[in-house]
Design an enzyme around this catalytic site. Sequence first.
Site, PDB file in Angstrom:
ATOM      1  N   TRP A 102       0.817  -1.220   0.000  1.00  0.00           N
ATOM      2  CA  TRP A 102       0.000   0.000   0.000  1.00  0.00           C
ATOM      3  C   TRP A 102       0.847   1.265   0.000  1.00  0.00           C
ATOM      4  O   TRP A 102       0.464   2.274  -0.596  1.00  0.00           O
ATOM      5  CB  TRP A 102      -1.024  -0.020   1.137  1.00  0.00           C
ATOM      6  N   ASP A 172      -1.647   6.896   6.195  1.00  0.00           N
ATOM      7  CA  ASP A 172      -2.748   6.071   5.695  1.00  0.00           C
ATOM      8  C   ASP A 172      -3.086   5.084   6.811  1.00  0.00           C
ATOM      9  O   ASP A 172      -2.321   4.158   7.074  1.00  0.00           O
ATOM     10  CB  ASP A 172      -2.295   5.339   4.426  1.00  0.00           C
ATOM     11  N   LYS A 196     -12.790  -1.389   6.715  1.00  0.00           N
ATOM     12  CA  LYS A 196     -12.192  -2.310   7.680  1.00  0.00           C
ATOM     13  C   LYS A 196     -12.753  -2.019   9.079  1.00  0.00           C
ATOM     14  O   LYS A 196     -13.506  -2.807   9.613  1.00  0.00           O
ATOM     15  CB  LYS A 196     -10.656  -2.224   7.673  1.00  0.00           C
TER      16      LYS A 196
HETATM   17  N1  PMP Z   1      -4.474   1.660   2.016  1.00  0.00           N
HETATM   18  C1  PMP Z   1      -4.552   0.510   2.718  1.00  0.00           C
HETATM   19  C2  PMP Z   1      -3.615   0.307   3.863  1.00  0.00           C
HETATM   20  C3  PMP Z   1      -5.496  -0.448   2.359  1.00  0.00           C
HETATM   21  O1  PMP Z   1      -5.570  -1.599   3.040  1.00  0.00           O
HETATM   22  C4  PMP Z   1      -6.375  -0.209   1.277  1.00  0.00           C
HETATM   23  C5  PMP Z   1      -7.433  -1.195   0.846  1.00  0.00           C
HETATM   24  N2  PMP Z   1      -7.276  -2.483   1.190  1.00  0.00           N
HETATM   25  C6  PMP Z   1      -6.240   0.986   0.575  1.00  0.00           C
HETATM   26  C7  PMP Z   1      -5.286   1.900   0.979  1.00  0.00           C
HETATM   27  C8  PMP Z   1      -7.111   1.309  -0.604  1.00  0.00           C
HETATM   28  O2  PMP Z   1      -8.422   1.532  -0.188  1.00  0.00           O
HETATM   29  P1  PMP Z   1      -9.583   1.673  -1.272  1.00  0.00           P
HETATM   30  O3  PMP Z   1      -9.581   0.417  -2.084  1.00  0.00           O
HETATM   31  O4  PMP Z   1     -10.804   1.819  -0.429  1.00  0.00           O
HETATM   32  O5  PMP Z   1      -9.307   2.855  -2.084  1.00  0.00           O
END
Ligand code: PMP
Length: 360
Positions: A102, A172, A196
């Site tokens: 991520w 994040d 989550k």
């Molecule tokens: N950052 C993290 C740490 C994540 O776990 C996720 C999704 N699993 C995201 C960003 C992206 O989120 P989204 O798909 O809702 O844009």
Amino acid sequence: MATIYNFSAGPAILPAPVLERAREELRGWRSTGVSVMEMSHRSEDFIGISEKAEADLRALLGVPADYKVLFLAGGASAQFAAAPLNLWRGKTQVSYVSTGYWSEKAIAEARLYGQVQVAASGKDSKFTTIPPRASWNVDRDAAYLHYTANETIGGVEFQDAPEADGLPLVADMSSNILSRPVDVRRFGLIYASAQKNLGLAGLAVVIVREDLLGKALPGTPSIFDYKRQADNGSMVNTPPTYAWYVAGLVLDWLGEQGGIKAIEARNIRKAAKLYAAIDAAPFYSNPVDPAVRSRMNVPFHLADAKLEALFLAEAKEAGLVYLEGHRSVGGLRASIYNAMPEEGVEALISFMHEFERRRG
Ligand code: PMP
């Protein structure tokens, strides 16, 4: 129906009482006879729902008055773009720490807008640890320092906010928000997708210090502009109203659990039990440095990888679902967010023992 425990990484388990309340209120919210799904976002009823969710989030996390709280569409991925668009402020570069999948996504998106300095990377360890803070090379003139508080796929979690050398710290917190206390004062910007620990996919919560607002890059789309959204109560566009409402229900539930300290204590117990079960025998393994193991996402492998498909099938039979690892890494992963009861973790551990006895 037998009890099902949902270990999905996201969209993820919701607290059972939240689903119950959503069901009770589905056809008509309170005495309105109108579903939240059908309400105008400008109605007095929805404004009440949305303001209460914000107030509860502020109270639970201890958000100071000089921070704005936004509820925006597009999840955390939209914030991968919005963070640089809003916070670059004419600087030459932005600084990012890479701790896995991520962080790499966030870095790639920021690179669309300019130069990204990678201050530290866990890549050499295959992202099984976080480089010690003293080894980071942070540009003290960068616009901000960004990190991923919890890597949902790799299972690596910061146990504390890192020192930011005076830069605005950006985090994040998609997969660990509200799972442990944070000192919001240490941050310029916190963002998190909701699916989550806060409810439904498509929504992101943004907490941003006021003095950083109003300096967005020219050409920033209006719905990504934090200042515009802040001035308009997150309603430059029609916000994801139902997801906002469900976030409010989750926050109510969290308050009933005793707040973040209480949920953290439970999270510590759940994670400790599960890692102990994994570490107890070579049949299972988790590669992450114990000092930075995630309390929320626990990836693991079987010594004999050929047994993993069978493990998943039999776990599913036993009511333990969505234990497969992310498609990019394979293996197994148990996500044990706030809403996962301790009994769910215990059921998984019993199953692991039993599977090992039969197949080990
Ligand atoms: N950052 C993290 C740490 C994540 O776990 C996720 C999704 N699993 C995201 C960003 C992206 O989120 P989204 O798909 O809702 O844009």
